[in-house]
Design a protein around this motif. Sequence first.
Motif, PDB file in Angstrom:
ATOM      1  N   HIS C 192       0.817  -1.198   0.000  1.00  0.00           N
ATOM      2  CA  HIS C 192       0.000   0.000   0.000  1.00  0.00           C
ATOM      3  C   HIS C 192       0.858   1.258   0.000  1.00  0.00           C
ATOM      4  O   HIS C 192       0.372   2.347   0.239  1.00  0.00           O
ATOM      5  CB  HIS C 192      -1.061   0.018   1.106  1.00  0.00           C
ATOM      6  CG  HIS C 192      -0.549  -0.307   2.456  1.00  0.00           C
ATOM      7  ND1 HIS C 192      -1.247  -1.122   3.292  1.00  0.00           N
ATOM      8  CD2 HIS C 192       0.560   0.036   3.104  1.00  0.00           C
ATOM      9  CE1 HIS C 192      -0.569  -1.235   4.418  1.00  0.00           C
ATOM     10  NE2 HIS C 192       0.519  -0.534   4.322  1.00  0.00           N
ATOM     11  N   VAL C 194       2.753   3.696  -2.238  1.00  0.00           N
ATOM     12  CA  VAL C 194       2.824   4.088  -3.647  1.00  0.00           C
ATOM     13  C   VAL C 194       4.275   4.203  -4.141  1.00  0.00           C
ATOM     14  O   VAL C 194       4.611   3.647  -5.182  1.00  0.00           O
ATOM     15  CB  VAL C 194       2.038   5.397  -3.891  1.00  0.00           C
ATOM     16  CG1 VAL C 194       2.247   5.882  -5.317  1.00  0.00           C
ATOM     17  CG2 VAL C 194       0.563   5.179  -3.598  1.00  0.00           C
ATOM     18  N   HIS C 236       2.902  11.031  -7.341  1.00  0.00           N
ATOM     19  CA  HIS C 236       1.881  12.037  -7.111  1.00  0.00           C
ATOM     20  C   HIS C 236       0.576  11.655  -7.792  1.00  0.00           C
ATOM     21  O   HIS C 236      -0.490  11.669  -7.184  1.00  0.00           O
ATOM     22  CB  HIS C 236       2.376  13.385  -7.646  1.00  0.00           C
ATOM     23  CG  HIS C 236       1.556  14.544  -7.197  1.00  0.00           C
ATOM     24  ND1 HIS C 236       1.402  14.856  -5.857  1.00  0.00           N
ATOM     25  CD2 HIS C 236       0.846  15.462  -7.885  1.00  0.00           C
ATOM     26  CE1 HIS C 236       0.623  15.900  -5.750  1.00  0.00           C
ATOM     27  NE2 HIS C 236       0.260  16.296  -6.982  1.00  0.00           N
ATOM     28  N   GLU C 239      -1.070   8.669  -6.103  1.00  0.00           N
ATOM     29  CA  GLU C 239      -1.585   9.021  -4.781  1.00  0.00           C
ATOM     30  C   GLU C 239      -2.868   9.829  -4.891  1.00  0.00           C
ATOM     31  O   GLU C 239      -3.790   9.662  -4.102  1.00  0.00           O
ATOM     32  CB  GLU C 239      -0.538   9.794  -3.979  1.00  0.00           C
ATOM     33  CG  GLU C 239       0.334   8.849  -3.177  1.00  0.00           C
ATOM     34  CD  GLU C 239       1.468   9.554  -2.474  1.00  0.00           C
ATOM     35  OE1 GLU C 239       1.585  10.790  -2.625  1.00  0.00           O
ATOM     36  OE2 GLU C 239       2.240   8.866  -1.792  1.00  0.00           O
ATOM     37  N   LEU C 242      -5.607   7.643  -5.407  1.00  0.00           N
ATOM     38  CA  LEU C 242      -5.861   6.745  -4.278  1.00  0.00           C
ATOM     39  C   LEU C 242      -6.625   7.423  -3.156  1.00  0.00           C
ATOM     40  O   LEU C 242      -7.484   6.843  -2.515  1.00  0.00           O
ATOM     41  CB  LEU C 242      -4.495   6.258  -3.758  1.00  0.00           C
ATOM     42  CG  LEU C 242      -4.435   4.929  -3.047  1.00  0.00           C
ATOM     43  CD1 LEU C 242      -5.047   3.837  -3.891  1.00  0.00           C
ATOM     44  CD2 LEU C 242      -2.992   4.596  -2.727  1.00  0.00           C
ATOM     45  N   THR C 243      -6.304   8.686  -2.897  1.00  0.00           N
ATOM     46  CA  THR C 243      -6.866   9.349  -1.715  1.00  0.00           C
ATOM     47  C   THR C 243      -7.470  10.693  -2.071  1.00  0.00           C
ATOM     48  O   THR C 243      -7.275  11.212  -3.161  1.00  0.00           O
ATOM     49  CB  THR C 243      -5.768   9.614  -0.657  1.00  0.00           C
ATOM     50  OG1 THR C 243      -4.877  10.560  -1.229  1.00  0.00           O
ATOM     51  CG2 THR C 243      -5.047   8.357  -0.271  1.00  0.00           C
TER      52      THR C 243
END
Lengths: 273, 273, 252, 252, 337
Positions: C192, C194, C236, C239, C242-243
């Motif tokens: 998990h 990145v 970047h 990520e 992802l979030t």
Amino acid sequence: MEYKQRKKISFIKIDRHQVIRIVSLIVFFLGWQFICMINETQELFNPKFLPAPTQVIEVAVKYIMDGTLLVHIGASVYRVLAGFFAGVVVALVLGILITKSKMFDNTISPLLNLIGPIPVYAFLPIFIIWFGIGESSKVGLIAYATFMPLLTYTIDGIRNVNPIWIRSAMSLGASERQVFIKIVLPAALPNMFTGMKVSLALTFSALVVAEMMGADKGLGFMIINARNWFKTGDIFLAIALIGILYSLFLSAIIRIEKIIFKWKKDGLDGAIE
Amino acid sequence: MEYKQRKKISFIKIDRHQVIRIVSLIVFFLGWQFICMINETQELFNPKFLPAPTQVIEVAVKYIMDGTLLVHIGASVYRVLAGFFAGVVVALVLGILITKSKMFDNTISPLLNLIGPIPVYAFLPIFIIWFGIGESSKVGLIAYATFMPLLTYTIDGIRNVNPIWIRSAMSLGASERQVFIKIVLPAALPNMFTGMKVSLALTFSALVVAEMMGADKGLGFMIINARNWFKTGDIFLAIALIGILYSLFLSAIIRIEKIIFKWKKDGLDGAIE
Amino acid sequence: MATLEVKRVFKTFEGLKSDRFYVLDDVDFKISENEFICIIGKSGCGKSTLLNLIAGFTKPDNGEILLDGKAIEGPSAEKGVVFQEHGLFPWRTVKQNVAFGLKLAKRKDADQRADYFVDLVGLTDYKDKYPSSLSGGMAQRVGIARALATDPKLLLMDEPLGALDAMTREKMRVEILDIWQKKKKTIIFVTHSVPEAVYLADRVILLKDGQVKLDQHIELKRPRQVRTEAFQNYVHELEQLLTDCDDNVFSE
Amino acid sequence: MATLEVKRVFKTFEGLKSDRFYVLDDVDFKISENEFICIIGKSGCGKSTLLNLIAGFTKPDNGEILLDGKAIEGPSAEKGVVFQEHGLFPWRTVKQNVAFGLKLAKRKDADQRADYFVDLVGLTDYKDKYPSSLSGGMAQRVGIARALATDPKLLLMDEPLGALDAMTREKMRVEILDIWQKKKKTIIFVTHSVPEAVYLADRVILLKDGQVKLDQHIELKRPRQVRTEAFQNYVHELEQLLTDCDDNVFSE
Amino acid sequence: KEKESQDTASKTTEGESNSANSETETKELFKIKAYGEIDPQVSAQQIIAKEMGYFEEEGLEVENILLSGPSERAALVASGDAKLSFQSTYNNISLAANGVEIALLAPLANAGGTQSVVARGDLKITSAKDLEGMKIGMTSGAGVYIAIRRMCDELGVDINKIEFVTLQAADQIAALERGDIDAMACWEPWVGKAIDNGGQLLFSGFKSNLPEKKGDVHWIDFHMTVQTTKAFYDENPEQVAAVLRALNKATTYINENRHEAAEIIAGKINLEVDECERIMGNNVYSMEFNQEFVDGTNTMANFMMETGNIDAVPDFYSYSYPEALEKVLPDLVTIEK
Ligand SMILES: Nc1ncnc2c1ncn2[C@@H]1O[C@H](COP(=O)(O)OP(=O)(O)OP(=O)(O)O)[C@@H](O)[C@H]1O
Ligand SMILES: Nc1ncnc2c1ncn2[C@@H]1O[C@H](COP(=O)(O)OP(=O)(O)OP(=O)(O)O)[C@@H](O)[C@H]1O
Ligand SMILES: [Mg+2]
Ligand SMILES: [Mg+2]
């Protein structure tokens, strides 16, 4: 849709296990009854030695009618309860003392190790000399049998308390006494319950021995007396009642455990499907 | 320098604990002897009921001289060994079957739960009818008493094997059989050893009951025979020997455990200094 | 030759506690020979579930998974697995652990091969030690050696570095890449982190709510430089997908 | 007012297995009020040992530790501690855990205060849950709330984020900074992640072989931007001091 | 002759009890626990005396504590808990030999007729000699061994060729049923149980079914007795007398109203009336302190010493006090000290 189906399957599954368990018991008792009935005509062995379940029930009915059964059960339940609780208290107190004081540990542990393995039956005469055959002596014997195995679990429980909990409590301002009462005891409790479940079998074994000492009621007395007079029906009845009582006590402990330890997680799935 | 000093202190510490333990035992035996000696002149109680350690030793010497002591010990050791191993094997086999087959589990478990809690002493006549009073029946009774508590530990051990180990083994090419032999059994072994230590006490309790059945030698027989005749010296001697045997067996198990499980880590320090 | 096809796979669990019904919801991708795939995603997105399916520990509710064109029947030595919690057998020494699969396969060179792989992960001195006396990083390396020893076509690694501290973790990444390059394996690596995925993978597959949200080739030459802009851009981008976190969040 | 003086502290253990004799070898530093200190260092360098000394769990072999000028006698509610393994009491609910210290202090506002701190760490909905039903991140937040509730002068945190996954970890960092700024605490925070230290600390203390190798002020304004050069330079510098790894190692 | 003495005994009691009755009106009842067994042999008089109110007539409030067997008795007497105890002469000797100070007051019954050897039903015995090589179950050192030895002496059987297997009485029945033993040497109630289960009575202390010798024999005397601790005997002479008077009434009642007595006793010990009456039929209830009692007891004591169960034979009069009985019921005592 699919999800619902799955659920159904699992429901049936649980049910099936339960069914098999019950069927197994029913088959057992029916088989027993059947053998006894065959035996009555075929005389494979002396029917005195294996009373049929129905005969045991007859005996039970007789004793229920004349009111003695409740007296026997009551006496044994009282003794087991009192002995068990006394044993738990002694184990707890000794466990605390032993873990608190290395000196006490060193003094008492060798003696306990010396006396521990002796079967209670062996020292019955000496026990009677010292403590007589009164009710307290019977309870004492049961307490002794309970306390011995429980002590190990109590000590283990106290010794293996996660040190981080102790440190946490202290840096939240707990005194040594508070740490003991609020952390060590609750943390050791699960272990003590395991110990209780283990020693319960010994509690019930000790009941029979205790009721050798001049009892005139109780399930152990029933067994001993029935042995003397070769009333196998009585023996089986008493055995069955002891079995039932044991199971009730055990499930009571397990239920209490579930309530007290509802903070515990359980469940672990199979490794592969 | 400082380091060495520390080591010395710790050395003295360990020694001191050992010393207290030994002193405690010595004081116990001296106290006992002393009470008996006082009693001989003061007649506080009948000296027959509490033989002095020296008297017990006298009895021991007598039996060593006439050669019977070794015979008694030998008979009991044989029975305990045979019964214990038989019990372990049965617990292992049943444990495997129960964990392997849910069906078998559902069939047999209710019956075991039914019979399990019954004290062996209670069903002695029935046991004799079925299995006789021969050597194998004595061994069988001891095996039964050993196997019952051990079974739970075996099942627990097998059920709680870390599933990752099973998965690891399978993805390294192990068949189901190989997983069982190479992973499940070794992983369940520590639990089984714990079970053995717990059930050893019951093994020795069962010895006394087993030797009620037509034995003419053995430590249990010694106790039963002496009980009938109030030979307290004999009782104490037999009790002491049972205690010693138990301790020897227990330390043998612990030693084997240490060898087999040398891969285990131990040690946990106190939470605060 | 190890190609993997994950074909429209669905998977759920009895008594699943989640707002979605399928843990894996129509997952579909292909992996060619000798590829290094990283699967990333939030906790609970189904990474381990997917890996367990590929390993053969569980079976899909729907769809199929083919290894070299054949459906996966169950766990086997073809598919080596490295677990987060290493899963070493504590009653076997380092070498015995590594030799386990070889002995099962009755390979005559089991001993030499075990020695070779113990050497490869740099644990020659710990050959006869039990797992309890190894540090987390060492144990993980033994787990990798054990999985490699039977020469699986496919290596499945479920957050193998999760339990390690930063230093050890970094070393292990380099070692895994090294082994992959030497041994020419197909690797599926769950993480998990990145940056870890960007550092390791040929292709990063991003799972979100049980679905493949992104299948991204990482076009960077190896050895990759973390502090380059290209690298940080990949990190970047992933990520962000992802979030929903703000910019304050930094790479790990 | 919480200043801490660690004065020439030495510490070793009986039966220590190490090539050096002292785990802490002449450690000496001062912390002023309201400072956020991060202690970094390799595994085994003595970070936890130092924290345990400050917490009062153990005593130095030599030297002394003064909190506001007074020698530390033992653990107390003045020095709150957050452990890596959270150390929640599993038989108490979230709220009961947080209220533990308050109840001990017989504070009349124990209930309200516990509620306030449970809210503060965003676990209002989990107030009556037991720790076993919390995720690692939630448990850690309860640990922090519990330590804060008794209003300690000094907050000691031993790798409080070590067990968490990357996402949760990042959120927690932000939260801790937030709490520190709101509550005006003196914090000593142990980590082995260099970027974490640079992100959080006013001052980073680097331990190596039981000695203070570096005591570095981080002169960055908050909120700190990870992807700035200044930030990465700090990280780089500290990492270089910490390890002998090559450039391939990247920040975590 | 026996009947005569009983008659006189009952007459005397009647006379005595009247005077005692008048006494109890003014006095409070003397409370005492009497330890016995759940057994119509050991505790018949004790139960009857209580149930028929004889104890009360004599100014005693007795609580009967009936134990399930004799095994814990010695410990109880020795500890001083059991001041008044009903037990076999066997226990008396064992206690006396172990230095416990007791006072044997009187015999109550001769249970020699219950000491028996029962063989498996399918066992063919053509001669007593057939017993050689057979397995006989027996509690170690049990008194019935005396009867076996007498039989062997009389019928020329080599007792050393009989294999004795140590078993508790209840377990003997099971072992006999299974065929692990060929015969069992024990006493009531197990004799009856064994016969019910298909066993054949080879011989008892008073009766033989052996081919060589059928009919009445006299191979053992085995007495049930009443006993107090020496301290109680010394301190409470009046109560001792009262106990003896009450027991004598009970004895008379048992001998005159056998069936009713059996019913009362069976009710108290949870036994079938038939069974109880049968067992009582094999006992001779009498309190006569005669030479037969003394000889029987001494034979027993000698046997116990031979088997190594006691170290020395205690002098009969060191633990027996016939003078107590002589004082209240002089006709029953026919021996000289
Ligand atoms: N055996 C099971 N029974 C029920 N639910 C399960 C089971 N295994 C996994 N789940 C659920 O499926 C979902 C996906 O789980 P999975 O372990 O695949 O997540 P993950 O992506 O590996 O997360 P993590 O990063 O935390 O390891 C989760 O909601 C989990 O609770
Ligand atoms: N109670 C103890 N007894 C013996 N040695 C100890 C003890 N506690 C710590 N040590 C040793 O002291 C050294 C420093 O330990 P410490 O736990 O302080 O390291 P650390 O910096 O916290 O490492 P990590 O990052 O792994 O937590 C280690 O070599 C450790 O083995
Ligand atoms: Mg996972
Ligand atoms: Mg640490």
